[in-house]
Design a protein around this motif. Structure first.
Motif, PDB file in Angstrom:
ATOM      1  N   TYR A   1       3.536   5.840   9.590  1.00 26.43           N
ATOM      2  CA  TYR A   1       3.681   5.971  11.044  1.00 26.43           C
ATOM      3  C   TYR A   1       2.461   5.411  11.779  1.00 26.43           C
ATOM      4  CZ  TYR A   1       4.063   8.117  15.627  1.00 26.43           C
ATOM      5  OH  TYR A   1       4.106   8.321  16.979  1.00 26.43           O
ATOM      6  N   VAL A   2       1.260   5.747  11.325  1.00 22.36           N
ATOM      7  CA  VAL A   2       0.039   5.263  11.972  1.00 22.36           C
ATOM      8  C   VAL A   2      -0.064   3.745  11.846  1.00 22.36           C
ATOM      9  CG1 VAL A   2      -2.490   5.295  11.828  1.00 22.36           C
ATOM     10  CG2 VAL A   2      -1.208   7.423  11.726  1.00 22.36           C
ATOM     11  N   ASN A   3       0.282   3.216  10.670  1.00 20.47           N
ATOM     12  CA  ASN A   3       0.256   1.770  10.474  1.00 20.47           C
ATOM     13  C   ASN A   3       1.265   1.077  11.386  1.00 20.47           C
ATOM     14  OD1 ASN A   3      -0.548  -0.682   8.976  1.00 20.47           O
ATOM     15  ND2 ASN A   3       1.587  -0.611   8.330  1.00 20.47           N
ATOM     16  N   ARG A   4       2.408   1.685  11.574  1.00 18.53           N
ATOM     17  CA  ARG A   4       3.432   1.115  12.456  1.00 18.53           C
ATOM     18  C   ARG A   4       2.938   1.077  13.907  1.00 18.53           C
ATOM     19  NH1 ARG A   4       8.445   3.094  15.018  1.00 18.53           N
ATOM     20  NH2 ARG A   4       9.777   1.282  15.237  1.00 18.53           N
TER      21      ARG A   4
ATOM     22  N   GLU B   1      -6.599  -4.946   9.092  1.00 23.54           N
ATOM     23  CA  GLU B   1      -5.863  -6.162   9.438  1.00 23.54           C
ATOM     24  C   GLU B   1      -5.091  -5.977  10.751  1.00 23.54           C
ATOM     25  OE1 GLU B   1      -3.246  -7.301   6.329  1.00 23.54           O
ATOM     26  OE2 GLU B   1      -4.859  -7.965   5.020  1.00 23.54           O
ATOM     27  N   ASN B   2      -4.588  -4.781  10.962  1.00 25.04           N
ATOM     28  CA  ASN B   2      -3.738  -4.521  12.128  1.00 25.04           C
ATOM     29  C   ASN B   2      -4.501  -4.267  13.428  1.00 25.04           C
ATOM     30  OD1 ASN B   2      -1.264  -4.887  10.962  1.00 25.04           O
ATOM     31  ND2 ASN B   2      -1.015  -2.754  10.419  1.00 25.04           N
ATOM     32  N   MET B   3      -5.751  -3.921  13.335  1.00 21.18           N
ATOM     33  CA  MET B   3      -6.512  -3.624  14.540  1.00 21.18           C
ATOM     34  C   MET B   3      -6.910  -4.930  15.229  1.00 21.18           C
ATOM     35  SD  MET B   3      -6.272  -0.468  14.854  1.00 21.18           S
ATOM     36  CE  MET B   3      -7.315  -0.110  16.218  1.00 21.18           C
TER      37      MET B   3
ATOM     38  N   TRP C   1       0.824  -1.209   0.000  1.00 25.23           N
ATOM     39  CA  TRP C   1       0.000   0.000   0.000  1.00 25.23           C
ATOM     40  C   TRP C   1       0.856   1.255   0.000  1.00 25.23           C
ATOM     41  CZ3 TRP C   1       0.679   3.164   4.166  1.00 25.23           C
ATOM     42  CH2 TRP C   1       1.284   2.584   5.275  1.00 25.23           C
ATOM     43  N   TRP C   2       1.964   1.226   0.727  1.00 26.55           N
ATOM     44  CA  TRP C   2       2.843   2.393   0.826  1.00 26.55           C
ATOM     45  C   TRP C   2       3.497   2.703  -0.523  1.00 26.55           C
ATOM     46  CZ3 TRP C   2       7.810   1.128  -0.388  1.00 26.55           C
ATOM     47  CH2 TRP C   2       8.132  -0.237  -0.314  1.00 26.55           C
ATOM     48  N   LEU C   3       3.787   1.648  -1.316  1.00 21.98           N
ATOM     49  CA  LEU C   3       4.393   1.840  -2.628  1.00 21.98           C
ATOM     50  C   LEU C   3       3.431   2.539  -3.572  1.00 21.98           C
ATOM     51  CD1 LEU C   3       6.956   1.263  -4.234  1.00 21.98           C
ATOM     52  CD2 LEU C   3       5.952  -0.924  -4.908  1.00 21.98           C
ATOM     53  N   MET C   4       2.138   2.216  -3.461  1.00 19.77           N
ATOM     54  CA  MET C   4       1.125   2.901  -4.272  1.00 19.77           C
ATOM     55  C   MET C   4       1.123   4.404  -3.968  1.00 19.77           C
ATOM     56  SD  MET C   4      -0.374   0.677  -6.096  1.00 19.77           S
ATOM     57  CE  MET C   4      -0.409  -1.088  -6.148  1.00 19.77           C
ATOM     58  N   GLY C   5       1.231   4.740  -2.702  1.00 15.43           N
ATOM     59  CA  GLY C   5       1.255   6.150  -2.319  1.00 15.43           C
ATOM     60  C   GLY C   5       2.486   6.875  -2.833  1.00 15.43           C
ATOM     61  N   ILE C   6       3.625   6.208  -2.760  1.00 20.35           N
ATOM     62  CA  ILE C   6       4.864   6.841  -3.232  1.00 20.35           C
ATOM     63  C   ILE C   6       4.841   7.025  -4.747  1.00 20.35           C
ATOM     64  CG2 ILE C   6       7.351   6.471  -3.511  1.00 20.35           C
ATOM     65  CD1 ILE C   6       7.340   5.273  -0.696  1.00 20.35           C
TER      66      ILE C   6
ATOM     67  N   PHE D   1      -4.501   1.305   2.333  1.00 21.24           N
ATOM     68  CA  PHE D   1      -4.108   1.647   3.699  1.00 21.24           C
ATOM     69  C   PHE D   1      -5.218   1.284   4.686  1.00 21.24           C
ATOM     70  CE2 PHE D   1      -4.573   4.930   7.027  1.00 21.24           C
ATOM     71  CZ  PHE D   1      -3.469   4.605   7.803  1.00 21.24           C
ATOM     72  N   VAL D   2      -6.463   1.573   4.326  1.00 20.48           N
ATOM     73  CA  VAL D   2      -7.587   1.240   5.192  1.00 20.48           C
ATOM     74  C   VAL D   2      -7.686  -0.277   5.372  1.00 20.48           C
ATOM     75  CG1 VAL D   2     -10.116   1.269   5.347  1.00 20.48           C
ATOM     76  CG2 VAL D   2      -8.880   3.340   4.750  1.00 20.48           C
TER      77      VAL D   2
END
Length: 158
Positions: A42-45, A151-153, A9-14, A145-146
């Motif tokens: 940062y929020v995902n981390r 998945e992380n919650m 997801w982060w690569l799509m943003g970059i 990202f959502v």
């Protein structure tokens, strides 16, 4: 496809931000998109560290007495509120950045202004395509990202 999006997801943003940065009519205004991607990382981390911490200590959490568990749950609830508010704020930041990028493109096209950091690298005829693909990838970035945040919650500890 979902597994790919939640992993990259982060690569799509970059890539989306880079396309907007290379667009001669948006140019350096697209730097805000890189800041949004950084905030999302940062929020995902934070969410993934919370998930690891809770899942790694389930046995310890079950052995806590009521006072310890109450203190832990209060602290955890505060952390969850922080993560969720940052997550909600990212939606508005992504929307605001997309509106700013589109407005900047159309205003600079009308006034014939170039906002490029790198001049004359990419022909101006490609600007609409760079804008369209950049905005589309930023939209995909937000939804991926959502999905990753979902998945992380971790559900609450009882």
């Amino acid at each position: 496809m979902k597994a790919y999006l939640t992993k990259y997801w982060w690569l799509m943003g970059i890539i989306g931000s880079l396309l907007l940065l290379l667009c001669s009519r948006v140019g350096w205004y697209a730097l805000v998109n890189f800041l949004i991607v950084g905030m999302a990382v940062y929020v995902n981390r934070q969410a993934s560290q919370r998930k690891v911490r809770i899942e790694g200590n389930l046995a310890t959490l079950r052995k806590m007495n009521k006072v310890q568990k109450r203190k832990f749950l209060e602290a955890d609830a505060k952390e969850v509120r922080t993560i969720q508010s940052s997550n909600r704020m990212l939606m508005y930041l992504c929307l605001g950045a997309a509106i700013l990028d589109a407005y900047t493109f159309f205003y600079n096209s009308k006034e014939n202004i170039r906002a490029a950091l790198i001049q004359n690298v990419i022909p101006e005829t490609l600007d609409p395509y760079l804008l369209a693909f950049g905005l589309a990838l930023n939209l995909v970035f937000y939804f991926a990202f959502v999905m990753r945040m979902n998945e992380n919650m971790v559900k609450g500890v009882k």
